[in-house]
Design a protein around this motif. Structure first.
Motif, mmCIF file in Angstrom:
data_model
loop_
_atom_site.group_PDB
_atom_site.id
_atom_site.type_symbol
_atom_site.label_atom_id
_atom_site.label_comp_id
_atom_site.label_asym_id
_atom_site.label_seq_id
_atom_site.Cartn_x
_atom_site.Cartn_y
_atom_site.Cartn_z
ATOM 1 N N ARG A 6 9.230 2.290 6.976
ATOM 2 C CA ARG A 6 9.692 1.013 7.755
ATOM 3 C C ARG A 6 9.086 0.260 8.803
ATOM 4 N NH1 ARG A 6 15.854 1.104 8.108
ATOM 5 N NH2 ARG A 6 16.755 2.379 6.479
ATOM 6 N N ALA A 7 7.957 0.887 9.349
ATOM 7 C CA ALA A 7 6.925 0.358 10.035
ATOM 8 C C ALA A 7 5.872 -0.464 9.101
ATOM 9 C CB ALA A 7 6.357 1.391 10.684
ATOM 10 N N GLY A 8 6.218 -0.431 7.960
ATOM 11 C CA GLY A 8 4.980 -1.373 7.111
ATOM 12 C C GLY A 8 3.986 -0.662 6.752
ATOM 13 N N ASP A 9 3.743 0.605 6.894
ATOM 14 C CA ASP A 9 2.890 1.204 6.330
ATOM 15 C C ASP A 9 2.765 1.748 4.882
ATOM 16 O OD1 ASP A 9 1.566 1.487 9.070
ATOM 17 O OD2 ASP A 9 2.854 3.027 9.438
ATOM 18 N N PRO A 10 1.532 1.853 4.367
ATOM 19 C CA PRO A 10 1.463 2.397 2.981
ATOM 20 C C PRO A 10 2.213 3.702 2.893
ATOM 21 C CG PRO A 10 -0.724 2.238 3.858
ATOM 22 C CD PRO A 10 0.078 1.657 4.793
ATOM 23 N N ASN A 11 3.244 3.700 2.116
ATOM 24 C CA ASN A 11 3.903 5.270 1.965
ATOM 25 C C ASN A 11 4.504 5.261 0.463
ATOM 26 O OD1 ASN A 11 5.214 7.406 2.656
ATOM 27 N ND2 ASN A 11 7.031 6.687 3.403
ATOM 28 N N LEU A 12 3.648 5.689 -0.497
ATOM 29 C CA LEU A 12 4.167 5.781 -1.774
ATOM 30 C C LEU A 12 5.211 6.679 -1.830
ATOM 31 C CD1 LEU A 12 4.025 4.948 -4.861
ATOM 32 C CD2 LEU A 12 2.017 6.705 -4.909
ATOM 33 N N HIS A 13 6.359 6.559 -2.132
ATOM 34 C CA HIS A 13 7.353 7.664 -2.498
ATOM 35 C C HIS A 13 8.384 7.277 -3.346
ATOM 36 C CE1 HIS A 13 9.181 5.024 0.622
ATOM 37 N NE2 HIS A 13 10.264 5.512 0.638
ATOM 38 N N THR A 14 9.069 8.548 -3.785
ATOM 39 C CA THR A 14 10.223 8.165 -4.646
ATOM 40 C C THR A 14 11.386 8.903 -4.253
ATOM 41 O OG1 THR A 14 8.692 8.025 -6.773
ATOM 42 C CG2 THR A 14 11.143 8.730 -6.988
ATOM 43 N N HIS A 15 12.767 8.178 -4.167
ATOM 44 C CA HIS A 15 14.239 8.820 -3.866
ATOM 45 C C HIS A 15 14.589 9.341 -5.045
ATOM 46 C CE1 HIS A 15 14.419 7.286 0.348
ATOM 47 N NE2 HIS A 15 13.605 6.423 -0.057
ATOM 48 N N ALA A 16 14.755 10.520 -5.167
ATOM 49 C CA ALA A 16 15.716 11.082 -6.359
ATOM 50 C C ALA A 16 17.105 11.459 -5.988
ATOM 51 C CB ALA A 16 14.977 12.499 -6.914
ATOM 52 N N VAL A 17 17.903 10.559 -6.386
ATOM 53 C CA VAL A 17 19.447 10.711 -5.847
ATOM 54 C C VAL A 17 20.157 11.524 -6.971
ATOM 55 C CG1 VAL A 17 21.421 9.503 -5.485
ATOM 56 C CG2 VAL A 17 19.325 8.552 -4.849
ATOM 57 N N VAL A 18 20.409 12.642 -6.672
ATOM 58 C CA VAL A 18 20.858 13.813 -7.400
ATOM 59 C C VAL A 18 22.432 13.703 -7.528
ATOM 60 C CG1 VAL A 18 21.208 16.130 -8.120
ATOM 61 C CG2 VAL A 18 19.134 15.056 -7.138
ATOM 62 N N SER A 19 23.204 13.531 -8.511
ATOM 63 C CA SER A 19 24.737 13.315 -8.481
ATOM 64 C C SER A 19 25.228 14.683 -8.180
ATOM 65 C CB SER A 19 25.121 12.924 -9.951
ATOM 66 O OG SER A 19 26.587 13.229 -9.923
ATOM 67 N N ILE A 20 26.370 14.606 -7.278
ATOM 68 C CA ILE A 20 27.101 16.003 -7.043
ATOM 69 C C ILE A 20 27.786 16.646 -8.213
ATOM 70 C CG2 ILE A 20 29.374 14.854 -6.576
ATOM 71 C CD1 ILE A 20 27.707 17.671 -4.417
ATOM 72 N N LYS A 21 28.138 15.932 -9.302
ATOM 73 C CA LYS A 21 28.961 16.299 -10.476
ATOM 74 C C LYS A 21 27.872 16.887 -11.389
ATOM 75 C CE LYS A 21 32.937 15.547 -9.116
ATOM 76 N NZ LYS A 21 33.827 16.543 -8.735
ATOM 77 N N VAL A 22 28.096 18.201 -11.828
ATOM 78 C CA VAL A 22 27.430 19.011 -12.912
ATOM 79 C C VAL A 22 28.271 19.607 -13.971
ATOM 80 C CG1 VAL A 22 25.162 19.296 -11.324
ATOM 81 C CG2 VAL A 22 27.532 20.967 -11.310
ATOM 82 N N CYS A 23 27.725 19.952 -15.045
ATOM 83 C CA CYS A 23 28.686 20.494 -16.184
ATOM 84 C C CYS A 23 28.161 21.927 -16.150
ATOM 85 C CB CYS A 23 28.128 19.863 -17.419
ATOM 86 S SG CYS A 23 29.273 20.233 -18.813
ATOM 87 N N ALA A 24 29.330 22.886 -16.009
ATOM 88 C CA ALA A 24 29.126 24.209 -16.221
ATOM 89 C C ALA A 24 28.821 24.686 -17.199
ATOM 90 C CB ALA A 24 30.399 24.916 -15.411
ATOM 91 N N GLU A 25 27.928 25.480 -17.632
ATOM 92 C CA GLU A 25 27.479 25.769 -19.018
ATOM 93 C C GLU A 25 28.508 26.956 -19.746
ATOM 94 O OE1 GLU A 25 23.011 26.854 -20.165
ATOM 95 O OE2 GLU A 25 23.668 28.598 -19.295
ATOM 96 N N HIS A 26 29.166 27.610 -18.959
ATOM 97 C CA HIS A 26 30.065 28.450 -19.656
ATOM 98 C C HIS A 26 31.219 28.061 -20.340
ATOM 99 C CE1 HIS A 26 32.043 28.362 -15.763
ATOM 100 N NE2 HIS A 26 32.904 29.295 -16.316
ATOM 101 N N ASP A 27 31.775 26.872 -19.635
ATOM 102 C CA ASP A 27 33.084 26.359 -20.129
ATOM 103 C C ASP A 27 33.033 24.865 -20.168
ATOM 104 O OD1 ASP A 27 32.946 25.338 -17.612
ATOM 105 O OD2 ASP A 27 34.970 26.541 -16.711
#
Length: 302
Positions: free
Chosen positions: A85-106
Motif C-alpha cells: 500500500r506504500a508503493g514498495d515492491p512486494n511480490l505476493h499472492t492472495h490465496a482465497v480459500v472457500s469455507i465449503k469443503v466436501c467430506a470424504e466419508h459421505d
C-alpha cells in the motif's frame, strides 16, 4: 462473553510473501530473472497449498462437532499483487480459500475447520519461505544469508546479493507501522504503568497497522512501477549506472550458475518432519521464543 461470539465467514485469505530481498531483486532485475523469480514463487505457493490441503483441510461432524473428518480437497482462488500500500515492491499472492469443503466419508459439503487451518499458518509460512529460498539458491545460484531483525526476533533468511539498505528503503510500510506501534506502546505504559504483555503487544501492532493503512492508490502498470522503483533505488546507490551495475551483477550470478558452477542446496522444506525426534531442549527453546510449545510451532522451527 464477547470473545465467544461466533462470526461466520465465507473463506480465508492466505497471503504468500517472500522475504523483502526477493521482492527487491524481482523489482529491479532483468526480464529473465524476474520471470524466473515469479515462476519459483508460484511453484512454492502451489506446493505449500498442496501440503496445507493434505495436512490441515478438515471438517467436523456430530452434534457437538467433535468428530474430525478428512475432505476431498479445497477450492482456492489465487490473486497476484506486485506492490504494498506504500508503493514498495512486494511480490505476493492472495490465496482465497472457500469455507465449503466436501467430506470424504459421505460426500456432503460442510464447513472447513478453521481452528486447524489457523494452527498450520506459521508452519505453512515457514515451509513456503524455505521452498522459495532453496530454489533461488539451487536454480538461480543466489547465496543466502541470515539477517537479524532486532528486538530478539528470529533471523530472516535473505538473498546475500541484495544490499540490506536497499531492502530497508523499500520497507516503508513496515516503518510506518512500527513508528505508530511505538507511539501506542508509550501511551499504554503511561496509562497502565507497565509494558504490554505479548498478547497486548500483538493487539497494538494490529491497531498500528489499521491506523496507518492508507486507501489503495490508482493502479499502475508493472512497467510504470518498475520505472519508479529503479528511480528510487538511485537514492541508495547515487547514480543510475551503479544501479544498472547491480542488476548486471545479479545476471552474472545466474549465468555462472547455469553454466555449471553453482553450489549444492543449503536448506530445504522437509515433507516428513519427525517432531517427536526433536531434542527436548530444542522444543523448550521453541516454547520460550514463541511463548508456547506445540507440535505446529516445533514443525515450523524445524
Amino acid at each position: 462473553q464477547k470473545s465467544r461470539v461466533r462470526h461466520p465467514v465465507a473463506g480465508y485469505d492466505l497471503v504468500f510473501t517472500p522475504p523483502k530481498s526477493v521482492s527487491t531483486m524481482w523489482a529491479l532485475a532483468d526480464e529473465g530473472i524476474r520471470r524466473a523469480v515469479e515462476r519459483i514463487h508460484h511453484e512454492a505457493v502451489t506446493e505449500t497449498l498442496g501440503w496445507v490441503e493434505r495436512e490441515a483441510c478438515l471438517t467436523r461432524t456430530g452434534a457437538a462437532s467433535e468428530e474430525v473428518r478428512d475432505t476431498t480437497g479445497v477450492v482456492v482462488a489465487l490473486y497476484d499483487h506486485y506492490d504494498s500500500r506504500a508503493g514498495d515492491p512486494n511480490l505476493h499472492t492472495h490465496a482465497v480459500v472457500s469455507i465449503k469443503v466436501c467430506a470424504e466419508h459421505d460426500g456432503k459439503w460442510r464447513a472447513l475447520d478453521g481452528s486447524t487451518l489457523h494452527r498450520y499458518g506459521v508452519p505453512a509460512s515457514q515451509r513456503y519461505n524455505a521452498t522459495v529460498m532453496a530454489r533461488l539458491h539451487t536454480e538461480l545460484g543466489f547465496d543466502l544469508i541470515a539477517r537479524s531483525t532486532g528486538r530478539g526476533r528470529q533471523d530472516v533468511v535473505e538473498l546475500a546479493a541484495v544490499p540490506r539498505q536497499l531492502c530497508e528503503m523499500f520497507s516503508s510500510r513496515r516503518t510506518q507501522i512500527e513508528a505508530r506501534r511505538d507511539q501506542l506502546v508509550a501511551q499504554y505504559r503511561l496509562v497502565q504503568g507497565r509494558m504490554p504483555s505479548v498478547k497486548a503487544m500483538y493487539a497494538l501492532y494490529e491497531q498500528a497497522n489499521l491506523d496507518t493503512r492508507a486507501g489503495k492508490q490508482e493502479p499502475e502498470t508493472l512497467r510504470e512501477m518498475r520505472r519508479t522503483w529503479f528511480t528510487r533505488s538511485v537514492q541508495v546507490f547515487g547514480t543510475f549506472e551503479r544501479v544498472d551495475g547491480l542488476t548486471r551483477h545479479w545476471r552474472d550470478i545466474h549465468q555462472a550458475h547455469t553454466a555449471g558452477t553453482g553450489r549444492p542446496t543449503v536448506m530445504r522444506a522437509a515433507d516428513n518432519v519427525d517432531i517427536e525426534a526433536a531434542p527436548r531442549g530444542f522444543r523448550v527453546g521453541v516454547g520460550e521464543a514463541r511463548r508456547r510449545e506445540d507440535r505446529w510451532q516445533v514443525r515450523a522451527e524445524l
